[in-house]
Design a protein around this motif. Structure first.
Motif, short mmCIF file in Angstrom:
data_model
loop_
_atom_site.label_atom_id
_atom_site.label_comp_id
_atom_site.label_asym_id
_atom_site.label_seq_id
_atom_site.Cartn_x
_atom_site.Cartn_y
_atom_site.Cartn_z
N GLU A 1 -4.12 3.45 -1.22
CA GLU A 1 -4.31 4.44 -0.16
C GLU A 1 -3.26 4.22 0.91
O GLU A 1 -2.64 3.15 1.00
N GLU B 1 3.65 6.94 -2.68
CA GLU B 1 2.77 6.10 -3.46
C GLU B 1 3.59 5.14 -4.32
O GLU B 1 4.79 5.01 -4.14
N SER C 1 0.84 -1.20 0.00
CA SER C 1 0.00 0.00 0.00
C SER C 1 0.88 1.25 0.00
O SER C 1 2.10 1.18 0.10
#
Length: 256
Positions: A196, A136, A119
């Motif tokens: 996320e 990210e 993630s």
């Protein structure tokens, strides 16, 4: 229906400032079917007594101590050898999980019929202040992309043990996690992250992340030892690594 059992692998060394908060972040998971295997690498502070207190009050916390200081790789591999869960996850002794981390990842794996995921995560400083930075990753991560840059935060990775087996962890002192993810991507070719932030990565003053020279040195060692490349090939590949690290990866670091 029995919920999936997760083994959380946690090496510790002189982590008295952080380990209690790390354990609490596991205990606060909405998915409660887990075991947390903490292996201490000969701490000289109060880490041992703190972990022992938690272990005495929560039977899901299993605590072991190494006989001599051997590095995080040996500590992780020792913890892995004790793991009995359906899934293997990693949480270092200074990092934190958000409460929905395991629940969301397990559901993502089920929905996508996948055996591995990770993630996004956020960064905090040594005392826990948020740095307003989210790291990210590509929406679909290929082996080639991972070859040039480790996009998988160690504190976010989780894989299915029955599919991959227990993936051996390198005994080198740095970059063991990258080699685990490379082993996984070499088999499945591509992976998708839960898109996320589900964790907090603590940037410490003496961490590998704080030393770019050490980062280069240890990454070069991965190309030489793990990939079996000769010196010249490793040097050439390092050019690609530097380009990715300096130009591509920063595109995935967002201010929040």
């Amino acid at each position: 229906m029995v919920k999936s059992h997760v083994s959380i692998i946690t090496p510790s060394f002189n982590s008295e400032k952080f380990i209690a908060e790390t354990i609490l972040s596991a205990q606060n998971q909405t998915h409660q079917n887990w075991e947390m295997i903490i292996v201490d690498d000969c701490s000289t502070d109060d880490t041992v007594s703190i972990v022992q207190h938690f272990a005495e009050n929560d039977k899901r916390i299993l605590f072991f101590q190494l006989n001599q200081n051997s590095g995080a790789g040996i500590a992780r591999e020792t913890a892995l050898s004790k793991a009995k869960g359906d899934y293997i996850a990693f949480l270092d002794a200074d990092d934190l999980w958000k409460p929905l981390k395991l629940e969301k990842q397990l559901q993502f794996l089920k929905d996508n019929k996948a055996n591995f995921t990770f993630s996004f995560y956020e960064c905090i400083d040594e005392v826990g202040n948020r740095l307003n930075k989210r790291v990210e990753a590509p929406k679909t991560l290929s082996y080639r992309q991972l070859f040039f840059c480790n996009y998988v935060g160690n504190l976010t990775g989780i894989y299915e043990k029955n599919y991959f087996g227990k993936i051996a962890i390198s005994t080198t002192r740095k970059r063991q996690d990258w080699m685990v993810w490379l082993t996984i991507l070499k088999k499945i070719k591509k992976a998708k992250p839960v898109p996320e932030s589900l964790a907090f990565y603590r940037i410490r003053n003496n961490s590998l992340s704080a030393s770019k020279v050490d980062l280069l040195k240890h990454n070069f060692a991965v190309y030489r030892s793990f990939h079996g490349l000769n010196y010249v090939s490793s040097m050439i590949i390092m050019i690609g690594f530097l380009f990715t690290q300096l130009i591509i990866k920063p595109l995935y670091v967002k201010k929040i």
